[in-house]
Design a protein around this motif. Structure first.
Motif, short mmCIF file in Angstrom:
data_model
loop_
_atom_site.label_atom_id
_atom_site.label_comp_id
_atom_site.label_asym_id
_atom_site.label_seq_id
_atom_site.Cartn_x
_atom_site.Cartn_y
_atom_site.Cartn_z
N ALA A 211 0.80 -1.22 0.00
CA ALA A 211 0.00 0.00 0.00
C ALA A 211 0.84 1.27 0.00
O ALA A 211 0.36 2.33 -0.45
N VAL A 212 2.08 1.22 0.47
CA VAL A 212 2.83 2.46 0.67
C VAL A 212 4.03 2.63 -0.26
O VAL A 212 4.56 3.73 -0.36
N VAL A 213 4.47 1.59 -0.95
CA VAL A 213 5.64 1.70 -1.82
C VAL A 213 5.20 1.89 -3.27
O VAL A 213 4.03 1.64 -3.61
N PRO A 214 6.11 2.34 -4.15
CA PRO A 214 5.76 2.41 -5.57
C PRO A 214 5.31 1.05 -6.09
O PRO A 214 5.75 0.01 -5.61
N LEU A 215 4.46 1.06 -7.11
CA LEU A 215 3.90 -0.18 -7.62
C LEU A 215 4.98 -1.16 -8.07
O LEU A 215 4.84 -2.37 -7.89
N ALA A 216 6.08 -0.65 -8.63
CA ALA A 216 7.16 -1.53 -9.07
C ALA A 216 7.74 -2.30 -7.89
O ALA A 216 7.97 -3.51 -7.97
N ALA A 217 7.98 -1.60 -6.77
CA ALA A 217 8.48 -2.27 -5.58
C ALA A 217 7.44 -3.21 -4.99
O ALA A 217 7.77 -4.27 -4.46
N ALA A 218 6.16 -2.82 -5.10
CA ALA A 218 5.09 -3.70 -4.62
C ALA A 218 5.06 -5.00 -5.41
O ALA A 218 4.83 -6.08 -4.85
N LEU A 219 5.30 -4.92 -6.73
CA LEU A 219 5.35 -6.13 -7.54
C LEU A 219 6.48 -7.05 -7.08
O LEU A 219 6.33 -8.27 -7.05
N TYR A 220 7.61 -6.44 -6.74
CA TYR A 220 8.73 -7.24 -6.23
C TYR A 220 8.31 -7.96 -4.95
O TYR A 220 8.56 -9.15 -4.78
N VAL A 221 7.68 -7.23 -4.04
CA VAL A 221 7.28 -7.80 -2.75
C VAL A 221 6.27 -8.93 -2.94
O VAL A 221 6.38 -10.00 -2.34
N VAL A 222 5.27 -8.70 -3.79
CA VAL A 222 4.23 -9.72 -4.00
C VAL A 222 4.83 -10.97 -4.64
O VAL A 222 4.55 -12.10 -4.21
N THR A 223 5.68 -10.77 -5.66
CA THR A 223 6.30 -11.92 -6.33
C THR A 223 7.21 -12.68 -5.38
O THR A 223 7.18 -13.92 -5.32
N SER A 224 8.02 -11.95 -4.62
CA SER A 224 8.97 -12.59 -3.70
C SER A 224 8.24 -13.31 -2.58
O SER A 224 8.63 -14.42 -2.18
N THR A 225 7.17 -12.71 -2.05
CA THR A 225 6.41 -13.34 -0.98
C THR A 225 5.75 -14.63 -1.48
O THR A 225 5.76 -15.66 -0.78
N THR A 226 5.18 -14.59 -2.68
CA THR A 226 4.56 -15.78 -3.25
C THR A 226 5.60 -16.87 -3.45
O THR A 226 5.37 -18.05 -3.12
N TRP A 227 6.77 -16.49 -3.96
CA TRP A 227 7.86 -17.45 -4.15
C TRP A 227 8.25 -18.07 -2.80
O TRP A 227 8.45 -19.29 -2.71
N SER A 228 8.37 -17.24 -1.77
CA SER A 228 8.79 -17.72 -0.45
C SER A 228 7.83 -18.77 0.09
O SER A 228 8.25 -19.80 0.64
N VAL A 229 6.54 -18.51 -0.05
CA VAL A 229 5.54 -19.44 0.49
C VAL A 229 5.61 -20.78 -0.25
O VAL A 229 5.59 -21.85 0.37
N VAL A 230 5.69 -20.72 -1.58
CA VAL A 230 5.78 -21.97 -2.36
C VAL A 230 7.08 -22.70 -2.02
O VAL A 230 7.09 -23.94 -1.85
N GLU A 231 8.16 -21.95 -1.90
CA GLU A 231 9.46 -22.55 -1.58
C GLU A 231 9.43 -23.23 -0.22
O GLU A 231 9.94 -24.35 -0.05
N ARG A 232 8.82 -22.57 0.76
CA ARG A 232 8.73 -23.16 2.10
C ARG A 232 7.87 -24.42 2.08
O ARG A 232 8.19 -25.41 2.77
N ALA A 233 6.78 -24.39 1.32
CA ALA A 233 5.92 -25.56 1.24
C ALA A 233 6.67 -26.77 0.69
O ALA A 233 6.42 -27.91 1.09
N VAL A 234 7.61 -26.52 -0.22
CA VAL A 234 8.40 -27.61 -0.82
C VAL A 234 9.54 -28.04 0.10
O VAL A 234 9.74 -29.23 0.35
N LEU A 235 10.29 -27.05 0.62
CA LEU A 235 11.48 -27.37 1.38
C LEU A 235 11.18 -27.91 2.78
O LEU A 235 11.97 -28.69 3.33
N TYR A 236 10.06 -27.49 3.37
CA TYR A 236 9.76 -27.90 4.74
C TYR A 236 8.69 -28.99 4.83
O TYR A 236 8.14 -29.23 5.88
N ARG A 237 8.41 -29.62 3.71
CA ARG A 237 7.36 -30.66 3.71
C ARG A 237 7.82 -31.90 4.49
O ARG A 237 9.01 -32.15 4.62
#
Length: 237
Positions: A211-237
């Motif tokens: 909500a507070v950063v430029p949209l470009a930085a927000a895209l980075y955060v959203v993509t990285s967060t989604t990647w992190s969750v999928v990565e954790r689901a695989v690595l910590y299964r």
């Protein structure tokens, strides 16, 4: 900044036939994926470290019973145990720390009106109707939450909320299987309860960032967060 701006422009040019006017936004997503691929070995090491720390928990509980009246000696004994097992308590922080420079680079790149003494051409790029250099507040002032730019943010918020909910359930399940530190004979670690209670909700703070950063930085955060969750689901299964 100039070199990175050229990199984003070149990636956008390559992706333009596929994504049209949103090619720069796609370039940021691709850049984020490349960063996460580079950091992935650290994420795998962090997962191995967490599993190793889980295996040390019975021995740590025994140390807590042995040194219950001597906190300093307990701390030294726990550190020695981690050293002996070649496990770093901070290894889980490295993947996040290594991404900070990339995030701030994007933040400053899309917050600056000029780069190298010239106008910042990247600010003319958009994701659908939302400028990559704009913020949610700008979208609210230009058409409101249901305007063309506001709907882009609404979609991002929906994605983040879905990812955060999945992350919440995953974190709860992981912490139940591998608690940070077991209780020993009724003893509690000071502050551990608060940490345990807050950790499952950490991904929801991404909503504030978007909500507070430029949209470009927000895209980075959203993509990285989604990647992190999928990565954790695989690595910590």
């Amino acid at each position: 900044m100039s070199v990175f701006a050229s990199l984003v422009e070149h990636l956008a040019d390559l992706l333009q036939p596929l994504f049209g006017a949103s090619a720069a936004a796609a370039a940021i997503v691709l850049f984020t994926a490349l960063v996460r691929l580079l950091v992935h070995p650290l994420s795998r090491a962090a997962a191995r470290g967490q599993k190793a720390r889980a295996e040390l928990q019975p021995r740590i509980a025994e140390l807590r019973r042995t040194h219950a009246k001597n906190p300093e000696r307990l701390q030294r004994a726990v550190l020695d145990l981690h050293t002996e097992a070649k496990v770093s308590p901070l290894s889980g922080c490295l993947p996040s720390l290594c991404q900070i420079p990339a995030f701030f680079l994007l933040y400053h790149l899309f917050s600056s009106t000029s780069i190298g003494g010239e106008a910042n051409a990247l600010l003319s790029h958009q994701l659908l109707a939302a400028p990559l250099g704009g913020r949610w507040a700008d979208a609210l002032g230009d058409g409101g939450p249901f305007g063309s730019a506001g709907l882009v943010y609404a979609a991002l918020f929906a994605v983040v909320a879905g990812v955060a909910f999945f992350s919440y359930r995953l974190t709860r399940r992981t912490m139940a299987a591998r608690p940070l530190l077991p209780e020993a004979e009724g003893q509690r670690v000071p502050g551990l309860g608060a940490i345990t209670g807050v950790m499952p909700f950490m991904s929801f703070f991404t909503l504030v960032t978007v909500a507070v950063v430029p949209l470009a930085a927000a895209l980075y955060v959203v993509t990285s967060t989604t990647w992190s969750v999928v990565e954790r689901a695989v690595l910590y299964r």
